[in-house]
Design an enzyme around this catalytic site. Structure first.
Site, PDB file in Angstrom:
ATOM      1  N   GLY A   1     -33.754 -17.330 -27.758  1.00 49.58           N
ATOM      2  CA  GLY A   1     -34.062 -16.197 -28.617  1.00 49.58           C
ATOM      3  C   GLY A   1     -35.057 -15.233 -27.992  1.00 49.58           C
TER       4      GLY A   1
ATOM      5  N   GLU B   1     -38.579 -19.145 -34.203  1.00 50.09           N
ATOM      6  CA  GLU B   1     -37.345 -19.928 -34.186  1.00 50.09           C
ATOM      7  C   GLU B   1     -37.607 -21.386 -34.521  1.00 50.09           C
ATOM      8  OE1 GLU B   1     -34.989 -17.859 -30.487  1.00 50.09           O
ATOM      9  OE2 GLU B   1     -36.442 -19.424 -30.079  1.00 50.09           O
TER      10      GLU B   1
ATOM     11  N   VAL C   1     -46.384 -24.672 -23.050  1.00 49.89           N
ATOM     12  CA  VAL C   1     -47.252 -23.496 -22.975  1.00 49.89           C
ATOM     13  C   VAL C   1     -47.439 -22.900 -24.361  1.00 49.89           C
ATOM     14  CG1 VAL C   1     -47.637 -21.266 -21.902  1.00 49.89           C
ATOM     15  CG2 VAL C   1     -46.405 -23.035 -20.643  1.00 49.89           C
TER      16      VAL C   1
ATOM     17  N   GLY D   1     -41.951 -25.451 -26.134  1.00 48.02           N
ATOM     18  CA  GLY D   1     -42.495 -26.020 -24.907  1.00 48.02           C
ATOM     19  C   GLY D   1     -44.005 -26.103 -24.893  1.00 48.02           C
TER      20      GLY D   1
ATOM     21  N   ASN E   1     -31.817 -23.368 -18.735  1.00 46.10           N
ATOM     22  CA  ASN E   1     -31.437 -23.661 -20.126  1.00 46.10           C
ATOM     23  C   ASN E   1     -30.614 -22.525 -20.728  1.00 46.10           C
ATOM     24  OD1 ASN E   1     -32.954 -26.045 -20.003  1.00 46.10           O
ATOM     25  ND2 ASN E   1     -34.798 -24.987 -20.665  1.00 46.10           N
TER      26      ASN E   1
END
Lengths: 505, 505
Positions: free
Chosen positions: B382, B288, B267, B265, B378
């Site tokens: 992880g 990830e 950020v 994302g 969502n």
């Protein structure tokens, strides 16, 4: 005698009284002490410190392995000698000072304290007080009935006070396996592939120059309180044994199961005792604490090997153990708690983790620590270390208590220690909920039907049904979710009748 | 061309259309599909299945690595083809079917799905749909831009459908490192000691006899949406970079830091981009997902090596990457997600984990998944795998949103994904709270002062002050704790004014 227990001659000159040693602890110090589930704790110096603090006020931050025996935590709290305390406690007296806000308590995963110290993510230890059975000529401290965080405390402390406990036979040397992980970024795997794998030394290496006092003691550990057999704990044990048998029949597990971890207390003890008269055999443990039941299983020929960080047994077993120590010595191993509770090893071995909940909710979230979601009971201990990485993560508690006026299955837990992601199996005296492969909406039905006390099933189902109308992955009525705890706080009981709480909605 | 991509001649005879392949999927099947954060997903067969389900209803349980691209999840949900879905999704269409209760969603730690399958703690995979770049003569499938859970799916599935994606160059072979942990009780350490350590093979071993269809595709991954620079994310990034500089000045970290993990994302991307013009260098990732920022840092000479389970980049970077693939090939590695997210490796390497929160509370508990505590956004992804075992566990979010009518710092989170035990640092656009070594009562003050939006500080402090009167380790007012979320649910906004909610107390 002294020279057998203290094999480094220069240290004989450091022998002091507990009072003299306690006088070396200064206001504001961060003190690390041995002691894990009341085993291998300081039995003289911290007590002398509590006494001193009454006339000569001081405050320290105290780190231990886990809980201490001999009312030490309570005495320190009563003397206002504690500024901050971590990572665990189970003392009535200290508990009220924590909940009053006088003592700042950090409730920590037991496997992480040493890691945080090593990474310098918490304040380093100034002084360590460590109980040992002997100080060896080769520069190793031999711990007594626990290892806890002692190895890291000894490594990091600038000053060491050593308590040599004459009540613990020197034959205990050999049951410890001391390994300190390397510092970042040079860490290596923790090479334990079986519960009995040794990866370290039999004692804690130390620098004799750091020793500021050696104190002799001659006191047993505080005994574990023996809970008499009880219908509820027996019922929980029976549900679990039946579950394990079914897993064996499905071919998922053998009668050796996988290494067991069981939290401390009567429920865990009852479950392990349940294996004595069962078809299970060749069992092993990779746990934190060895309790009476561990040794009963060894005697029954059911338990092959047990690894933990401490031995916490009843008075009867404490004596029996040391009289027949050779019988048990090659079947047990005590490790530092960052090794007994290491995520890496727990996942690799496939530990079956059995821990006690205060309460759980209809979606499988678990509260292990907070009464009403606010008051600390003991602490999370190692339950999180094990639950997150276990092959099977099991939580147990009674369905209801206090004449069934309190339900331990609630709409929403008032404090979360273990999220639904980390909970596979829930068990109460009424039954077992197997949550593997279930989504939250499926979990709710199974938990209410199998685990809740019958007096509360209707109310839980009613809550769930009304929450469903609002939809969502995890349906809840926000204005009502914590109302059962509010009633408990206000009236000392939850209720079995459906009492809709005035909602602002 | 076909014989370069499919080097096992018998499989050339299995080439089918997507529709023919989709027809092999049966009602009630458990299907495992490649795809992790929209990379390396099925691009034809699952779409054909969604189309087929409209005229010929069926329902499957679908397991993936993580989220899928190409609206696949939404198409399947619209066709009512999903009975159960795990372990993650990020699709608008599917989300509403989950929150309606039509699709059962299991929100799972991404590192655990393969473990649960291997341990038979969830239903085994019947059929797997796997995207590959090529099928090698030596019996290995070469994945494309993600590995995800594909290795375990391939190992376990009784039937395999393989999508050969011609849009991915075969030169991708070599960036994967496939290792499947041994079964219990024969597990070995995962021998990764540095981010670039290889422990497996370059492809997924498979049994050609299991293949029921091979489908050709020629489609890029869905591109990551590029968020334009924004004042809030830049502010968060600046606070974090400043924090890291201070840690270096204190001697706790070097300018290489420790391996970074960053959630997906804007950020996370902004934070990583913040390193481009900074004194940090020789950075590494053990994460990830590799995003645009990873490759920008490689280009800037700041990033030495990056390990993850997928490459999810913008359209621009997707093209650039494959044109200049040789420049990046020896600097990246894609692993199965139970290795990229393995507790063991994360703890050993000392990962610095940076993840996004939906909201956090004054004691540091984090909600990563549920709007109002009930509606799934969502999934936990992880974040838990990393936060629990990280050297530093950092969560970031904006202090307030929707014209500041919603505060993301709240009295009590309405859903807990990460407990205060697992949270070291919280950052918003207003500042950073360093919670290391702080008890809950200390945390509350630091979080409110440093992280909350100024409009909400007074109300948070007022809540905390009144809760303190009731005492406890974690002071709360149970009747009011979730009232901010109730107002949000009811009125679409929290409030900056102090509005005491009618409490039943």
């Amino acid at each position: 005698m002294n020279s057998e227990r203290i094999q480094i001659p220069t240290l004989l000159a450091k022998v002091k009284t507990a009072q003299e040693a306690a006088a070396l602890i200064e206001d504001g110090m961060v003190v690390g002490s041995s002691g894990f589930t009341r085993a291998g704790d300081s039995k003289a110096v911290l007590q002398a410190l509590a006494e001193r603090a009454q006339s000569n006020p001081l405050k320290i931050t105290l780190l231990t392995g886990a809980s201490l025996g001999h009312d030490t935590d309570g005495l320190l709290a009563e003397s206002h000698a504690l500024y901050k305390r971590m990572p665990f406690q189970s003392d009535n007296g200290l508990r009220s000072h924590i909940n009053d806000g006088e003592v700042l308590f950090i409730d920590q995963h037991l496997g992480e304290t040493a890691e945080l110290l090593q990474a310098e993510n918490i304040h380093p230890i100034d002084l360590a007080v460590i109980e040992v059975a002997m100080i060896r000529a080769d520069g190793q401290l031999i711990p007594t009935t626990s290892v806890g965080n002692s190895a890291t405390f000894v490594q990091q402390a600038k000053q060491l006070i050593i308590e040599v406990n004459m009540a613990v036979p020197t034959s205990i040397a050999g049951i410890h396996d001391i390994h300190i992980p390397e510092r970042y970024p040079f860490r290596k795997p923790i090479l334990i592939e079986k519960v009995d794998d040794r990866i370290g030394s039999i004692g804690i290496e130390f620098d004799p120059a750091k020793v500021v006092a050696v104190v002799f003691t001659n006191l047993s550990d505080s005994a574990a309180t023996i809970a008499p057999p009880e219908a509820k704990t027996d019922a929980i044990a029976a549900h679990l044994i039946e579950f394990f048998e079914k897993e064996v029949h499905k071919g998922k597990l053998s009668y050796h199961l996988l290494p067991l971890q069981a939290g401390i207390g009567k429920v865990a003890n009852a479950i392990l005792q349940g294996f004595v008269n069962s078809p299970f055999e060749g069992l092993t443990m990779y746990s934190e604490v060895l309790q009476d039941s561990t040794f009963e299983l060894i005697d029954a020929g059911k338990m092959d090997f047990a690894s933990a960080s401490s031995i916490t047994v009843s008075k009867e077993w404490y004596q029996k153990l040391f009289i027949n120590f050779e019988r048990y010595k090659d079947k047990i191993l005590l490790r530092p708690q960052n090794i007994s509770n290491a995520a890496e090893v727990i996942r690799r071995l496939g530990v079956i983790a059995i821990n006690t909940a205060i309460e759980f909710d209809i979606y499988g979230n678990v509260n292990s620590t907070h009464i009403y979601g606010t008051k600390m009971m003991n602490g999370i201990g190692g339950s999180g270390d094990f639950a997150r990485n276990a092959y099977l993560s099991i939580f147990v508690c009674q369905a209801a208590s206090k004449n069934d006026t309190i339900s331990h299955v609630v709409p929403m837990v008032a404090h979360v220690d273990h999220t639904e992601h980390d909970v596979d199996i829930l068990v109460t005296d009424f039954g077992l909920a197997d949550l593997r492969g279930l989504a939250p909406r499926e979990r709710a039905k199974v938990i209410i039907e199998n685990c809740a006390h019958p007096d509360y099933r209707e109310a839980l189902l009613d809550y769930y049904t009304r929450a469903l109308e609002k939809g969502g992955q995890t349906p809840h009525l926000l204005g009502e979710a914590l109302s059962w705890h509010e009633r408990l706080q206000k009236m000392g009981r939850m209720t079995s009748e459906l009492e809709r709480v005035a909602s602002i909605q």
